[in-house]
Scaffold this motif. Sequence first.
Motif, PDB file in Angstrom:
ATOM      1  N   HIS A 121      -6.566  -7.080   7.533  1.00 54.19           N
ATOM      2  CA  HIS A 121      -7.190  -6.361   6.433  1.00 54.19           C
ATOM      3  C   HIS A 121      -6.181  -5.356   5.897  1.00 54.19           C
ATOM      4  CE1 HIS A 121     -10.992  -7.939   7.933  1.00 54.19           C
ATOM      5  NE2 HIS A 121     -10.565  -7.569   9.135  1.00 54.19           N
ATOM      6  N   ILE A 122      -6.370  -4.923   4.656  1.00 50.26           N
ATOM      7  CA  ILE A 122      -5.511  -3.863   4.122  1.00 50.26           C
ATOM      8  C   ILE A 122      -6.388  -2.691   3.706  1.00 50.26           C
ATOM      9  CG2 ILE A 122      -3.596  -5.336   3.432  1.00 50.26           C
ATOM     10  CD1 ILE A 122      -4.635  -5.315   0.604  1.00 50.26           C
ATOM     11  N   TYR A 123      -5.934  -1.509   4.039  1.00 51.46           N
ATOM     12  CA  TYR A 123      -6.636  -0.277   3.714  1.00 51.46           C
ATOM     13  C   TYR A 123      -5.640   0.725   3.167  1.00 51.46           C
ATOM     14  CZ  TYR A 123     -10.348  -2.227   6.608  1.00 51.46           C
ATOM     15  OH  TYR A 123     -11.310  -3.037   7.129  1.00 51.46           O
ATOM     16  N   SER A 124      -6.157   1.811   2.649  1.00 50.98           N
ATOM     17  CA  SER A 124      -5.323   2.877   2.113  1.00 50.98           C
ATOM     18  C   SER A 124      -4.450   3.469   3.214  1.00 50.98           C
ATOM     19  CB  SER A 124      -6.203   3.975   1.518  1.00 50.98           C
ATOM     20  OG  SER A 124      -5.424   5.096   1.173  1.00 50.98           O
ATOM     21  N   GLN A 125      -3.248   3.902   2.837  1.00 50.34           N
ATOM     22  CA  GLN A 125      -2.363   4.571   3.796  1.00 50.34           C
ATOM     23  C   GLN A 125      -2.718   6.045   3.936  1.00 50.34           C
ATOM     24  OE1 GLN A 125       1.506   3.805   2.157  1.00 50.34           O
ATOM     25  NE2 GLN A 125       1.722   1.903   3.300  1.00 50.34           N
ATOM     26  N   ASN A 126      -3.560   6.550   3.051  1.00 54.33           N
ATOM     27  CA  ASN A 126      -3.889   7.975   3.050  1.00 54.33           C
ATOM     28  C   ASN A 126      -5.333   8.226   3.468  1.00 54.33           C
ATOM     29  OD1 ASN A 126      -1.284   8.536   1.989  1.00 54.33           O
ATOM     30  ND2 ASN A 126      -2.009   7.945  -0.015  1.00 54.33           N
ATOM     31  N   ALA A 127      -5.881   7.405   4.335  1.00 50.45           N
ATOM     32  CA  ALA A 127      -7.265   7.546   4.769  1.00 50.45           C
ATOM     33  C   ALA A 127      -7.354   8.559   5.910  1.00 50.45           C
ATOM     34  CB  ALA A 127      -7.815   6.204   5.220  1.00 50.45           C
ATOM     35  N   LYS A 128      -8.527   9.190   6.015  1.00 42.95           N
ATOM     36  CA  LYS A 128      -8.774  10.094   7.134  1.00 42.95           C
ATOM     37  C   LYS A 128      -8.992   9.265   8.389  1.00 42.95           C
ATOM     38  CE  LYS A 128     -10.920  13.607   4.283  1.00 42.95           C
ATOM     39  NZ  LYS A 128     -12.149  14.341   3.980  1.00 42.95           N
ATOM     40  N   GLY A 184     -10.396   7.262  11.179  1.00 40.78           N
ATOM     41  CA  GLY A 184     -11.644   6.555  11.380  1.00 40.78           C
ATOM     42  C   GLY A 184     -12.388   6.172  10.113  1.00 40.78           C
ATOM     43  N   VAL A 185     -11.805   6.427   8.939  1.00 41.85           N
ATOM     44  CA  VAL A 185     -12.473   6.110   7.674  1.00 41.85           C
ATOM     45  C   VAL A 185     -11.641   5.065   6.932  1.00 41.85           C
ATOM     46  CG1 VAL A 185     -13.287   7.017   5.477  1.00 41.85           C
ATOM     47  CG2 VAL A 185     -13.424   8.440   7.520  1.00 41.85           C
ATOM     48  N   ALA A 186     -12.235   3.928   6.651  1.00 37.88           N
ATOM     49  CA  ALA A 186     -11.539   2.871   5.920  1.00 37.88           C
ATOM     50  C   ALA A 186     -11.744   3.080   4.419  1.00 37.88           C
ATOM     51  CB  ALA A 186     -12.057   1.511   6.333  1.00 37.88           C
ATOM     52  N   VAL A 187     -10.659   3.103   3.678  1.00 35.43           N
ATOM     53  CA  VAL A 187     -10.708   3.271   2.229  1.00 35.43           C
ATOM     54  C   VAL A 187     -10.119   2.026   1.589  1.00 35.43           C
ATOM     55  CG1 VAL A 187      -9.908   4.680   0.287  1.00 35.43           C
ATOM     56  CG2 VAL A 187     -10.437   5.774   2.469  1.00 35.43           C
ATOM     57  N   LYS A 188     -10.816   1.488   0.585  1.00 36.75           N
ATOM     58  CA  LYS A 188     -10.309   0.297  -0.105  1.00 36.75           C
ATOM     59  C   LYS A 188      -8.933   0.570  -0.702  1.00 36.75           C
ATOM     60  CE  LYS A 188     -14.596  -0.704  -2.180  1.00 36.75           C
ATOM     61  NZ  LYS A 188     -15.268  -1.185  -3.381  1.00 36.75           N
ATOM     62  N   THR A 189      -8.101  -0.448  -0.704  1.00 32.92           N
ATOM     63  CA  THR A 189      -6.787  -0.336  -1.324  1.00 32.92           C
ATOM     64  C   THR A 189      -6.955  -0.302  -2.841  1.00 32.92           C
ATOM     65  OG1 THR A 189      -5.760  -1.521   0.490  1.00 32.92           O
ATOM     66  CG2 THR A 189      -4.537  -1.452  -1.578  1.00 32.92           C
ATOM     67  N   SER A 190      -6.252   0.612  -3.476  1.00 30.06           N
ATOM     68  CA  SER A 190      -6.284   0.698  -4.934  1.00 30.06           C
ATOM     69  C   SER A 190      -4.873   0.999  -5.429  1.00 30.06           C
ATOM     70  CB  SER A 190      -7.261   1.793  -5.396  1.00 30.06           C
ATOM     71  OG  SER A 190      -6.841   3.054  -4.922  1.00 30.06           O
ATOM     72  N   PHE A 191      -4.672   0.810  -6.704  1.00 37.65           N
ATOM     73  CA  PHE A 191      -3.360   1.036  -7.315  1.00 37.65           C
ATOM     74  C   PHE A 191      -3.514   1.979  -8.487  1.00 37.65           C
ATOM     75  CE2 PHE A 191      -3.303  -3.120  -5.376  1.00 37.65           C
ATOM     76  CZ  PHE A 191      -2.118  -3.101  -4.670  1.00 37.65           C
ATOM     77  N   LYS A 192      -2.528   2.835  -8.657  1.00 35.93           N
ATOM     78  CA  LYS A 192      -2.509   3.742  -9.799  1.00 35.93           C
ATOM     79  C   LYS A 192      -1.128   3.626 -10.432  1.00 35.93           C
ATOM     80  CE  LYS A 192      -3.061   8.520 -11.172  1.00 35.93           C
ATOM     81  NZ  LYS A 192      -3.328   9.897 -10.727  1.00 35.93           N
ATOM     82  N   PHE A 193      -1.109   3.258 -11.699  1.00 33.92           N
ATOM     83  CA  PHE A 193       0.151   3.098 -12.416  1.00 33.92           C
ATOM     84  C   PHE A 193       0.284   4.222 -13.428  1.00 33.92           C
ATOM     85  CE2 PHE A 193      -1.000  -1.138 -11.015  1.00 33.92           C
ATOM     86  CZ  PHE A 193       0.189  -1.562 -10.428  1.00 33.92           C
ATOM     87  N   CYS A 194       1.428   4.861 -13.424  1.00 32.60           N
ATOM     88  CA  CYS A 194       1.709   5.923 -14.390  1.00 32.60           C
ATOM     89  C   CYS A 194       2.475   5.317 -15.558  1.00 32.60           C
ATOM     90  CB  CYS A 194       2.522   7.023 -13.741  1.00 32.60           C
ATOM     91  SG  CYS A 194       1.681   7.821 -12.368  1.00 32.60           S
ATOM     92  N   PRO A 195       2.214   5.807 -16.757  1.00 34.13           N
ATOM     93  CA  PRO A 195       2.964   5.304 -17.909  1.00 34.13           C
ATOM     94  C   PRO A 195       4.472   5.560 -17.718  1.00 34.13           C
ATOM     95  CG  PRO A 195       1.165   6.719 -18.606  1.00 34.13           C
ATOM     96  CD  PRO A 195       1.259   6.824 -17.120  1.00 34.13           C
ATOM     97  N   SER A 196       5.256   4.605 -18.147  1.00 32.34           N
ATOM     98  CA  SER A 196       6.698   4.788 -18.077  1.00 32.34           C
ATOM     99  C   SER A 196       7.223   5.234 -19.434  1.00 32.34           C
ATOM    100  CB  SER A 196       7.377   3.484 -17.654  1.00 32.34           C
ATOM    101  OG  SER A 196       7.096   2.488 -18.594  1.00 32.34           O
ATOM    102  N   ASN A 197       8.404   5.803 -19.414  1.00 35.23           N
ATOM    103  CA  ASN A 197       9.050   6.221 -20.656  1.00 35.23           C
ATOM    104  C   ASN A 197       9.620   5.003 -21.381  1.00 35.23           C
ATOM    105  OD1 ASN A 197       8.516   8.930 -20.131  1.00 35.23           O
ATOM    106  ND2 ASN A 197      10.417   9.169 -18.986  1.00 35.23           N
ATOM    107  N   PRO A 198       9.361   4.897 -22.678  1.00 34.75           N
ATOM    108  CA  PRO A 198       9.939   3.755 -23.398  1.00 34.75           C
ATOM    109  C   PRO A 198      11.454   3.847 -23.438  1.00 34.75           C
ATOM    110  CG  PRO A 198       8.819   5.252 -24.919  1.00 34.75           C
ATOM    111  CD  PRO A 198       8.589   5.765 -23.527  1.00 34.75           C
ATOM    112  N   ILE A 199      12.091   2.718 -23.440  1.00 32.83           N
ATOM    113  CA  ILE A 199      13.567   2.686 -23.453  1.00 32.83           C
ATOM    114  C   ILE A 199      14.065   2.809 -24.866  1.00 32.83           C
ATOM    115  CG2 ILE A 199      15.585   1.301 -22.910  1.00 32.83           C
ATOM    116  CD1 ILE A 199      14.011   0.135 -20.629  1.00 32.83           C
TER     117      ILE A 199
END
Length: 81
Positions: A57-64, A66-81
């Motif tokens: 299974h995969i879980y968040s790396q930042n969980a407390k 004994g608490v399983a947190v679903k894996t999620s992704f957050k993408f930040c806008p990049s600077n245009p070239i």
Amino acid sequence: MKVFHKLIITALLLLLLLKNHVFARIERPVIWSYLVNKTNKTEAIIYLKAAIKKGWHIYSQNAKEGVAVKTSFKFCPSNPI
């Protein structure tokens, strides 16, 4: 006789060290793949796929503890070239 004992002890130590080296391996239970479809010059749709081996299974790396947190992704806008 003492030489024979030293040889046996040395051989056993070498076998123990080699056993750890031979059987040590990095598990790769998840194989990631991705696909990017550009919708225009500044936007794209990203598809992420995780092929997970049975029993893993995969879980968040930042969980407390004994608490399983679903894996999620957050993408930040990049600077245009």
